[in-house]
Design an enzyme around this catalytic site. Structure first.
Site, PDB file in Angstrom:
ATOM      1  CG  HIS A   1      33.513  39.466  33.001  1.00 13.03           C
ATOM      2  ND1 HIS A   1      33.101  39.096  31.743  1.00 13.03           N
ATOM      3  CD2 HIS A   1      34.602  38.698  33.267  1.00 13.03           C
ATOM      4  CE1 HIS A   1      33.907  38.155  31.271  1.00 13.03           C
ATOM      5  NE2 HIS A   1      34.823  37.890  32.173  1.00 13.03           N
TER       6      HIS A   1
ATOM      7  CG  HIS B   1      36.280  33.135  33.698  1.00 10.79           C
ATOM      8  ND1 HIS B   1      37.610  33.248  33.418  1.00 10.79           N
ATOM      9  CD2 HIS B   1      35.723  34.329  33.361  1.00 10.79           C
ATOM     10  CE1 HIS B   1      37.857  34.471  32.946  1.00 10.79           C
ATOM     11  NE2 HIS B   1      36.724  35.139  32.906  1.00 10.79           N
TER      12      HIS B   1
ATOM     13  CD  GLU C   1      35.821  40.124  25.444  1.00  9.96           C
ATOM     14  OE1 GLU C   1      34.867  40.382  24.711  1.00  9.96           O
ATOM     15  OE2 GLU C   1      36.112  38.969  25.784  1.00  9.96           O
TER      16      GLU C   1
ATOM     17  CG  HIS D   1      43.120  39.390  31.545  1.00  3.81           C
ATOM     18  ND1 HIS D   1      42.905  38.343  32.408  1.00  3.81           N
ATOM     19  CD2 HIS D   1      41.915  39.982  31.389  1.00  3.81           C
ATOM     20  CE1 HIS D   1      41.617  38.311  32.762  1.00  3.81           C
ATOM     21  NE2 HIS D   1      40.997  39.300  32.146  1.00  3.81           N
TER      22      HIS D   1
ATOM     23  CG  HIS E   1      36.355  34.041  28.429  1.00  2.00           C
ATOM     24  ND1 HIS E   1      36.418  35.259  27.808  1.00  2.00           N
ATOM     25  CD2 HIS E   1      36.203  34.303  29.747  1.00  2.00           C
ATOM     26  CE1 HIS E   1      36.332  36.235  28.717  1.00  2.00           C
ATOM     27  NE2 HIS E   1      36.199  35.670  29.900  1.00  2.00           N
TER      28      HIS E   1
ATOM     29  CG  HIS F   1      39.419  42.588  29.264  1.00  2.00           C
ATOM     30  ND1 HIS F   1      39.371  41.554  28.350  1.00  2.00           N
ATOM     31  CD2 HIS F   1      39.270  42.018  30.476  1.00  2.00           C
ATOM     32  CE1 HIS F   1      39.185  40.425  28.996  1.00  2.00           C
ATOM     33  NE2 HIS F   1      39.109  40.674  30.291  1.00  2.00           N
TER      34      HIS F   1
ATOM     35  CG  HIS G   1      37.172  41.450  35.071  1.00  2.00           C
ATOM     36  ND1 HIS G   1      36.413  41.739  33.953  1.00  2.00           N
ATOM     37  CD2 HIS G   1      38.149  40.612  34.655  1.00  2.00           C
ATOM     38  CE1 HIS G   1      36.897  41.095  32.909  1.00  2.00           C
ATOM     39  NE2 HIS G   1      37.960  40.391  33.308  1.00  2.00           N
TER      40      HIS G   1
HETATM   41 CU1  CUO Z   1      36.649  36.844  31.678  1.00  2.00          CU
HETATM   42 CU2  CUO Z   1      38.859  39.212  31.814  1.00  2.00          CU
HETATM   43  O1  CUO Z   1      37.302  38.436  30.734  1.00  2.00           O
HETATM   44  O2  CUO Z   1      38.525  37.369  32.373  1.00  2.00           O
END
Ligand code: CUO
Length: 685
Positions: A241, A212, A353, A372, A216, A368, A408
């Site tokens: 995701h 992950h 996102e 978070h 990113h 998004h 998610h």
């Molecule tokens: Cu990978 Cu929310 O995008 O964690």
């Protein structure tokens, strides 16, 4: 005196022991950067002198650092103090990171880059530095083949509990011959009293979290346009995701838990608690915990320059659903644009996102990322307790938190709402005229047929690159226990009535029954299918028998890459085809049940003419895990919508998977089981 290192190799030494002064000897060769005093703080300058006196007589490798004009290149990233936490989800932090990424990308030569990086290492927040430097190395044409050390090697505290790091410290005082691996217990964040803890082995798996983090890095939210604007990036955000949620649900079924419940209402309590027990290596404090039933609050924190209300999230949500239901969005010039069948999911992915490619941030916001952030700061929304983030703020730790999945699942639900507006695939869109799959079977290395075998396995991970208390270049290992499956081979038989042609083999696995024991209907099952593999085959006229190993999967990277150790002779390994991004091979198959979890293994061969993407690949193109990570700097290697053929609502009359396959001889399904054996395969010593 030893030969100076090539610049490219020297760049790697900046990943070692990120919280130690730049003037300390680094890496297995204990190299010393000869840093211009102009770059050093007064304190470190004095330290450099002392080190020179201490080590001057020894034949050490030194790396001379060119003095370059810094101007005020680092003044913006330096706004984040060296002992603060960094989160790429926080808009202000993103701005600092983008600036630093740009600075690194703008350096003309490798020597200039090394020089700037040394200075940034010395002056910037270590985690911000690591993030921006990694993104830049992955994207500069002259460094993109450099093998970036995995984060668990350089920031072990993001992967191992404070207690284990403390044990590592104690172990470091011993001589290397008497040092033993730190045994990492499987259960350290909770007990089974919390039923969510049954899937902690998935959430806290090192390889899963590394994937992950790396994903990113390859697909950063911001930076420069050239770094962010990759082929079908928004769609891949959706798909990768979506697959994480499908895999998590599979894992939950394996543990007799029901599917994850998506966040529905930002004003309702969050039932999931999480107490990570991780120290932030940089901020020298623990990642904050979250009690069960915490509420989201409006955020107003000067420290991160962040201020938004839950109402903002609600407004953005409404506008995004308007886009989906009307099929139109408003771009930055206030023009109405169509959300098309081809590109709609990509636009929506970047909007939700939200990456810097979002079509209109003013209108559709930062949904998004701020979700978070809102969860990860809900324990101290106005900073009155001087607290910092929970693990959800950081892509390297976010998947540990059970709240990641409702978050998610909610994001995925937005995408599914859009997918439900698209025309279902007709039989013609699914067919491959003349090609028939006639059988499939799976042979496991342990001799079983059509039965996946899972168990626990121990492995060692090198901690020493990130522990600044370890003496010199000595090594220390952590011994972890993770899920593993026996390797297996798919044997697929196909026949081709036509001429020579090519096909794309798509293999998926899903549970057969739901959490109540009721057979899954297609509408639900399609979202639970996990991709296992996708590859191209040549189909000669007549019969073809296809053999494919589980280790060749298009979603995974080999175990050695996930847990690899920095090579002793990194000169040889500085340049080679290392991907980094990819689902860990050891987590390819969910855990299953001791008595055998009933599943369906689906295969389809689609017409390569409709799948093919015209582009040149050379042997340096990193092609591991392309289903989840794409191909670096290339187009996504499959022209079909990601998730095809399970990404759309089914055509009229389809209730079951069998109905879906009716009239489509290019598809095949078999019943398989996943059999879990509660044993641990120990490390051979
Ligand atoms: Cu990978 Cu929310 O995008 O964690």
């Amino acid at each position: 005196m030893a030969e100076p290192f090539p610049a490219k190799e020297s760049l790697l030494y900046l990943f070692y022991r990120p919280t130690e002064p730049i003037t300390f000897p680094k890496g297995d060769k204990q190299v010393i950067f000869n840093v211009p005093t102009e770059y050093l703080s007064a304190r470190h300058s004095k330290l450099a002198e002392e080190l020179e006196n201490r080590f001057g007589g020894e034949s050490r490798v030194t790396i001379p650092i060119k003095l370059i004009e810094l101007k005020d290149s680092l003044s913006i990233p330096m706004q984040l103090s060296q002992d603060d936490q960094f989160s790429p989800h926080v808009p202000y932090h993103r701005e600092l990171a983008s600036h630093l990424i740009q600075v690194f990308l703008n350096m003309e030569s490798l020597d200039d880059l090394l020089s700037m990086a040394v200075c940034a290492y010395e002056r910037c927040n270590p985690y911000l530095f690591n993030y921006a430097y990694s993104v830049a190395l992955l994207h500069r044409p002259d460094t993109k083949d450099v093998r970036i050390p995995q984060l668990n090697e350089t920031f072990p505290a993001k992967f191992f509990s404070a207690r284990d790091i403390g044990r590592a410290r104690a172990e470091s005082f011993l001589t290397s011959s008497s040092r033993e691996p730190i045994i990492i217990p499987m259960d350290y964040t909770a007990t089974d009293q919390d039923i969510e803890h049954r899937v902690a082995y998935f959430r806290e798996d090192i390889g899963v979290n590394l994937h992950h983090w790396h994903w990113h890095l390859v697909y950063p939210i911001s930076g420069t346009r050239e770094v962010v604007d990759k082929d079908r990036r928004g769609e891949l955000f959706f798909y990768m995701h979506q697959q994480i949620i499908a895999r998590y649900n599979f894992e939950r079924f394996s543990n007799r838990l029901s599917r994850v419940k998506r966040m529905q209402n930002f004003r309702e309590p969050i039932p999931e608690a999480y107490f990570p027990k991780l120290d932030d290596q940089v901020a020298s404090r623990k990642y904050a915990s979250r009690q069960a039933n915490s509420y989201l609050k409006d955020l107003d924190r000067e420290r991160e320059r962040i201020k938004f209300d839950i109402r903002d999230l609600e407004r953005w949500e409404n506008r995004i659903f308007d886009v989906i239901h009307t099929g139109n969005y408003i771009d930055e010039n206030n023009k109405r644009q169509r959300l098309t069948e081809e590109d709609g999911i990509n636009i929506l992915g970047n909007m939700v996102e939200a990456s810097m490619l979002t079509v209109n941030r003013q209108l559709y916001g930062d949904m998004h990322n701020l979700l978070h952030t809102a969860i990860s700061l809900c324990h101290d929304p106005d900073h009155r307790y001087l607290e910092t983030f929970q693990v959800l703020a950081d892509p390297s730790t976010a998947m540990r938190d059970p709240a990641f999945y409702p978050l998610h699942a909610y994001i995925d639900d937005i995408f599914q709402e859009h997918k439900a507006t698209l025309p279902p695939y007709t039989v013609a869109k699914l067919a491959y005229e003349g090609v028939t799959v006639t059988s499939m079977e799976v042979r496991s290395a342990d001799g079983n047929v059509n039965q996946f075998s899972t168990y626990w396995k121990q492995d060692d991970v090198n901690l020493s690159k990130g522990l600044d208390f370890m003496p010199g270049n000595e090594e220390l290992f952590a011994r972890i226990t993770h899920l593993q499956h026996a390797d297996f081979t798919y044997i697929i038989k196909a026949s081709n009535k036509g001429k020579d042609c090519k096909g794309t083999v798509r293999i998926f696995l899903a549970p057969t029954i739901d959490e109540r024991g009721v057979p899954l209907q297609f509408r639900e099952q399609k979202n639970l299918f996990i991709e296992l593999d996708k590859f191209t085959v040549d189909l000669k006229p007549g019969d073809t028998e296809i053999h494919r190993q589980s280790t060749e999967s298009s979603i995974t990277i080999p175990f050695e890459q996930t847990f690899r150790r920095l090579p002793r002779n990194s000169e040889q390994n500085a340049e080679f085809n290392f991907c980094g991004c990819g689902w860990p091979q050891h987590m390819l198959i969910p855990k299953g049940w001791p008595e055998g979890m009933p599943c369906q293994l689906f295969v389809m061969i689609s017409n390569y003419k409709d799948d093919k993407v015209d582009q040149k690949l050379d042997e340096k193109t990193c092609s591991d895990a392309s289903s989840f990570c794409g191909l670096r700097d290339k187009k996504y290697p499959d022209r079909r919508p990601m998730g095809y053929p399970f990404d759309r609502s089914p055509r009229a009359g389809v209730v079951t998977l069998q109905d879906f396959m009716n009239g489509l001889p290019n598809m095949w399904v078999i019943d398989v089981t996943i059999n879990f054996n509660n044993r641990i395969e120990e490390v051979e010593t």
